[in-house]
Scaffold this motif. Sequence first.
Motif, PDB file in Angstrom:
ATOM      1  N   ARG A   1       0.817  -1.204   0.000  1.00 31.45           N
ATOM      2  CA  ARG A   1       0.000   0.000   0.000  1.00 31.45           C
ATOM      3  C   ARG A   1       0.849   1.251   0.000  1.00 31.45           C
ATOM      4  O   ARG A   1       0.343   2.328   0.251  1.00 31.45           O
ATOM      5  CB  ARG A   1      -0.869   0.021   1.245  1.00 31.45           C
TER       6      ARG A   1
ATOM      7  N   ARG B   1      -1.595  15.776  -0.897  1.00 26.62           N
ATOM      8  CA  ARG B   1      -2.424  14.873  -0.118  1.00 26.62           C
ATOM      9  C   ARG B   1      -1.824  14.445   1.206  1.00 26.62           C
ATOM     10  O   ARG B   1      -2.516  13.894   2.042  1.00 26.62           O
ATOM     11  CB  ARG B   1      -2.673  13.593  -0.925  1.00 26.62           C
TER      12      ARG B   1
ATOM     13  N   ARG C   1      -4.558   3.985  -2.582  1.00 28.36           N
ATOM     14  CA  ARG C   1      -6.020   3.903  -2.547  1.00 28.36           C
ATOM     15  C   ARG C   1      -6.659   5.254  -2.261  1.00 28.36           C
ATOM     16  O   ARG C   1      -7.859   5.416  -2.443  1.00 28.36           O
ATOM     17  CB  ARG C   1      -6.460   2.898  -1.480  1.00 28.36           C
ATOM     18  N   GLU C   2      -5.865   6.192  -1.770  1.00 30.14           N
ATOM     19  CA  GLU C   2      -6.436   7.520  -1.509  1.00 30.14           C
ATOM     20  C   GLU C   2      -6.198   8.474  -2.664  1.00 30.14           C
ATOM     21  O   GLU C   2      -6.535   9.641  -2.580  1.00 30.14           O
ATOM     22  CB  GLU C   2      -5.843   8.080  -0.227  1.00 30.14           C
ATOM     23  N   MET C   3      -5.573   7.979  -3.729  1.00 33.25           N
ATOM     24  CA  MET C   3      -5.330   8.827  -4.893  1.00 33.25           C
ATOM     25  C   MET C   3      -6.341   8.460  -5.974  1.00 33.25           C
ATOM     26  O   MET C   3      -6.029   7.792  -6.944  1.00 33.25           O
ATOM     27  CB  MET C   3      -3.916   8.614  -5.419  1.00 33.25           C
ATOM     28  N   GLN C   4      -7.598   8.851  -5.755  1.00 35.08           N
ATOM     29  CA  GLN C   4      -8.651   8.420  -6.674  1.00 35.08           C
ATOM     30  C   GLN C   4      -9.175   9.554  -7.517  1.00 35.08           C
ATOM     31  O   GLN C   4      -9.853   9.323  -8.507  1.00 35.08           O
ATOM     32  CB  GLN C   4      -9.817   7.815  -5.895  1.00 35.08           C
ATOM     33  N   LEU C   5      -8.897  10.801  -7.125  1.00 34.72           N
ATOM     34  CA  LEU C   5      -9.463  11.926  -7.847  1.00 34.72           C
ATOM     35  C   LEU C   5      -8.406  12.516  -8.760  1.00 34.72           C
ATOM     36  O   LEU C   5      -7.236  12.626  -8.384  1.00 34.72           O
ATOM     37  CB  LEU C   5      -9.928  12.985  -6.851  1.00 34.72           C
TER      38      LEU C   5
ATOM     39  N   TRP D   1      -7.909  17.841  -7.291  1.00 37.66           N
ATOM     40  CA  TRP D   1      -8.490  18.216  -6.010  1.00 37.66           C
ATOM     41  C   TRP D   1      -7.768  19.435  -5.492  1.00 37.66           C
ATOM     42  O   TRP D   1      -6.601  19.347  -5.216  1.00 37.66           O
ATOM     43  CB  TRP D   1      -8.379  17.079  -5.014  1.00 37.66           C
TER      44      TRP D   1
END
Lengths: 100, 161
Positions: A26, A87, A93-97, A100
């Motif tokens: 991850r 970020r 998994r937190e890099m989806q957009l 931002w």
Amino acid sequence: MVPLNYYLVLSAIIFAIGVTGVIIRRNIIVILMSIELMLNAVNLTFIAFSRSLGSMDGQVIVFFVMTVAAAEAVVGLAIIISVFRHRQTLDPREMQLLKW
Amino acid sequence: MILFLILAGLSIVFSLLVVFQRNVIYSAMALVATLFLIAVLFLTLEAAMVGILQILVYAGAIMVLFLFVIMLLNPGLLEGRSIAWWILGSLAAVLLLFVLVPFLSDSGRLLPGQAPAGGSFGSPESLAQSLFTDFVLPFEIASVLLLVAIVGAVVLAKREV
């Protein structure tokens, strides 16, 4: 003399370990390192075939793979740094957009 | 043969450490060890120039870049583990090995045996000979690629574009 098959099987094992790293980790830096591992496994295959066929072409292709891997690592790490600035995370998994 | 088995075992162990080590710095150090071992494997395959390039470019330049970024970002905490992904990843690797290994361990029959290498096989001269005659266009394209990567890295890492 070590047969060609041994090198190919070793290369397949290292490649599979790299695939596992890409799937289970991850941390995006470790994912990039697993990709380097897979590239190295393929390089080992190229060198083994080059030795077995007595041709220099495989070694030249390994040279190009190294060039591309260096470029890939540089650009990838630059992207990681700029994403981290926005970020404060390295978790893919937190890099989806996209923006931002 | 014994040398190959030792090198192969060590490189498998260190690449497993890269993947299953939870601290990022330790992963990077294990990757350096793996790259060195693969460089030695290149040397046993009479690819002296490529082995030296492997140590210089991979274990030297690229891994220093990785360590530099790790220390710059300083992720600190150990990452969590998700057992579902862990099982899925290991399963994918095992399936990949089941596909690849029988095929690869069989393929020696299709190929000629180990060619007797000449004295200059794998030397800088023969590599350069091949590089600057047959592969001169890819060589130039690679230099353009490196230029693009340099410019891209500078633009991406700059604070305000």
